[in-house]
Design an enzyme around this catalytic site. Structure first.
Site: not given
Length: 774
Positions: A677, A720
């Protein structure tokens, strides 16, 4: 040859009796015709003919009913008895054969041929007589029913025929055999027959003696055992024992009767009990059989707890025990709803997958409580022997059932919630693969006939609700994974941890440490500080330890008299727990060139990750540091290649890679980092450094990049976002394909953040970079 004469005499038929010549015998006479025959004999010369009946039961015999060879006898004495019968003493004189039979009205009469016998013995007869005497002597020794005086009187006899008759009268022969000897007129032939009979009788007596000795020995042994057993019973009774083995057998019978086993298994249990009963207590197999029967009786076969099918109550219990975990709770409530509608459903096999400390084991316990079922837990961590699951065969010393059957015995019902903890920690070696043995247990189509090596009979596990837990599902073998319904528990966000600490952990620890709200008050910011600076985990185990530590220190202060009431604030937490153990990423204070803020998903939840890019004159060398994994290195290479291919559009010198060395670094080099990511973050930091345009300080980003600049979806958006919110970021750039995950983010976090969904790097740069292109 002997001479014969004819005589007509009264006939006395004998029942079950035979008289030889020279024999003196008492007879009891009761029949009218027989009495009349005796009286007739007394009138004449006291002589009467004695012939034996063929059948005892005949009262009035005809000529065919009596043997025609009999004995001419003399009536020596007659005596009338009180009961009406006559006792008569007769002496046998000579053999005779009936030639004519007359049935007078009062008595029987017969014309007989009376035969005379010679008395001198020939040489052959003398030899035979010696042989017979020798055999007779041996027979007497074996029989012990005939006295030595009898033998002495027999040995004095010199007539061969008389000797044969006397010996025959003393032998236990049937009437047919005695009649055969009576009908044999030749003394020599008669002696031969006696010799054969004596030889045969001797053999029979020898066998009788052997059998008698054997029986006596057996009887003695049985009597001895019986006596010892009775003694043992008496001792055991005194000691308070329930009559030893007999008591045990009665107890086992009772257990089998109460166990409500299926018919075939009950039959086997009784068969084994029969074997146990016959087996000596000292036998090694005796204890094995007893153990086996006890296991059969102790396992639940039909006993079932009734599910408390109240969906609202179950929901309340699940919420009471655990904060969050909506997917798991929803699955349990779905099961309850279907159970309520159908009243018959195979137990589901759930796999709760997630990091340590998120409450997987305690959740299984709550599921059991919400269903009102028995709960049993079995840890699979380190199990490497197939027999742990399937049991040992009974031929092995110390054999016992596997832990599945042991768990069912412990549960005491056929429908418990059975927790198989740490299913990903199983191993295998030369003793077999336990994960393969679990395939049958965890297959809803097969586990209704689960086979345990010790029990040897099929056992129904279809009503059991199996719940398994795992930290890492990649370590679970594929076929086993295929049988389970996996529910991921990703870990708790900071907000969730705060709620768990306030609602569950702190009250529990205060109770355990003897504290209440009047003695200890913990402010919300104190808990938040403990979460942020003293723990880094997905679950709440360490957080609970920190809460316990705070309670201990507060208890010490109260007991020592320092304070009567302790109030914990953000400042006092550091005094009590010491210097912070961890730090978390914070937003930059101003826009930076060559530094972008990425969002990472770690085992401890989410975190922010600054990616720094530095340019220096050189020959195009690309250096990556910060303990990066292969995936992150490849993301950097992909970003680098994309920038080279799009240098004109990005207003970057096409020869930048030949003039500069590029260094990409991710701080906190000691911590391993990997994942797909960080692609757009690395590309943004590189472009910022190459174009001299700063990256906005309030922007965090996550997404993977392709060589064509497309942004690919990622995982862990919830975690996140939480880390971005905690770090003070206000804008999050995320892949467009992750828009569906926004609903998982708590509203308290979502309202403070702006989410920008992008599908290409151009869109990322538009929102992330400040200032104009140079």
């Amino acid at each position: 040859m002997s001479n014969s004469e004819q005589r007509t005499l009264p006939l006395l038929p004998l029942r079950g009796l035979l008289v030889y010549p020279t024999m003196v015998l008492h007879l009891d006479v009761g029949r009218n015709k027989s009495v009349q025959a005796l009286e007739r004999a007394m009138v004449e010369e006291h002589e009467i003919f004695l012939a034996t009946q063929k059948e005892i039961s005949v009262d009035e015999p005809s000529s065919e009913d009596i043997y025609h060879v009999g004995t001419l006898a003399k009536v020596k004495q007659m005596l009338k008895l009180p009961n009406g019968t006559i006792r008569v003493l007769v002496e046998g004189l000579r053999r005779g054969e009936i030639s004519e039979f007359h049935d007078r009205d009062e008595y029987y009469e017969a014309t007989i041929d009376v035969r005379e016998e010679r008395h001198e013995a020939t040489v052959e007869e003398q030899a035979l007589m010696r042989n017979v005497l020798e055999q007779f002597e041996q027979y007497i020794k074996l029989s012990k029913k005939i006295s030595q005086e009898t033998f002495a009187s027999v040995s004095d006899i010199i007539e061969p025929g008389r000797m044969a008759d006397i010996i025959a009268s003393h032998l236990p022969l049937k009437i047919v055999q005695k009649q055969d000897i009576l009908e044999t007129h030749s003394p020599e032939e008669r002696l031969n027959k006696i010799l054969r009979i004596l030889s045969n009788e001797k053999e029979v007596l020898g066998l009788e003696k052997k059998i008698g000795q054997r029986v006596k020995k057996s009887m003695e042994k049985t009597q001895k055992e019986y006596y010892l057993r009775e003694q043992m019973k008496a001792i055991q009774k005194e000691l308070g024992d329930k009559e030893g083995k007999e008591g045990e057998i009665a107890e086992l019978k009772d257990k089998i009767a109460k166990a409500q086993m299926p018919e075939a298994i009950e039959e086997k249990a009784y068969k084994e009990l029969g074997r146990y009963e016959k087996m000596p207590a000292s036998s090694a197999e005796s204890s094995v059989i007893r153990n086996y029967i006890e296991w059969l009786a102790l396992i639940p076969w039909h006993k079932e707890t009734k599910d408390l099918l109240d969906i609202h109550r179950s929901e309340e219990i699940l919420d009471e025990d655990h904060y969050g975990l909506e997917k798991v709770k929803e699955r349990v409530l779905e099961y309850l709803a279907v159970q309520e509608l159908t009243n018959e459903l195979k137990g589901p096999i759930l796999c709760l997958a997630g990091p340590p400390g998120v409450g997987k084991t305690s959740l299984a316990r709550s599921i059991a409580r919400s269903l009102d079922r028995n709960f049993v837990r079995m840890s699979l961590g380190g199990v490497r022997d197939e027999a742990e699951i399937r049991g040992h065969r009974r031929t092995y010393v110390g054999a016992m059932p596997g832990r599945i059957i042991q768990g069912m015995k412990k549960a005491g019902s056929v429908n418990p919630v059975f927790l198989l903890d740490e299913i990903d920690k199983m191993a295998n070696d030369f003793r077999g693969d336990p994960s393969s043995a679990l395939l049958e247990v965890l297959d809803p189509e097969q586990n209704n006939t689960f086979s345990d090596h010790f029990i040897e009979e099929p056992y129904d596990l279809s009503k059991v609700m199996f719940v398994t837990t795992a930290n890492n599902i990649s370590r679970i073998p594929g076929p086993l994974m295929d049988r389970m319904e996996v529910i991921h528990i990703p870990g708790y966000t900071e907000v969730e941890k705060l709620e768990i600490a306030k609602g569950y952990l702190l009250p529990k620890q205060m109770k355990d440490h003897g504290l209440n709200k009047s003695r200890l008050q913990v402010k919300e910011e104190a808990i938040l500080k403990a979460i942020r600076y003293y723990t880094r985990e997905a679950g709440v185990r360490n957080l609970e330890r920190q809460m316990a530590s705070l309670c201990r220190k507060a208890a010490k202060m109260i007991v020592s008299g320092q304070k009567k009431r302790v109030v914990l604030t953000e400042n006092t937490v550091e005094q009590m727990l010491g210097k912070p153990k961890f730090r978390y990423g914070k937003a930059e204070e101003e826009d930076q060139i060559g530094a972008a803020t990425g969002l990472a998903y770690t085992t401890a939840g989410g975190d922010t990750l600054t990616i720094e890019v530095s340019l220096s004159p050189g020959k195009g060398k690309l250096t990556l540091t910060g303990k990066l994994g292969d995936v992150m290195k490849e993301s950097a290479q992909a970003a680098f290649s994309y920038i080279r291919s799009k240098s004109d559009e990005l207003s970057i010198d096409p020869a930048f890679n030949e003039k500069n060395d590029i260094h990409i670094h991710v701080p906190e080099g000691a911590i391993p980092k990997d994942g797909p990511s960080a692609g757009i973050t690395m590309a943004t930091a590189l472009i910022s450094a190459l174009t001299d345009r700063p990256v906005r300080k309030e922007v965090g980003m996550t997404g993977e990049i392709t060589l064509r600049g497309r942004v690919l979806p990622i995982g862990g958006l919830k975690e996140k976002s939480m880390s971005a919110h905690r770090a003070g970021l206000t804008t999050i750039i995320m892949p467009k394909d992750n828009e569906k995950d926004l609903e998982d983010i708590p509203e308290s976090v979502k309202k403070d953040l702006t989410f920008i969904a992008v599908s290409h790097l151009d869109e990322v740069l538009k929102h992330a970079l400040a200032g104009e292109k140079k």
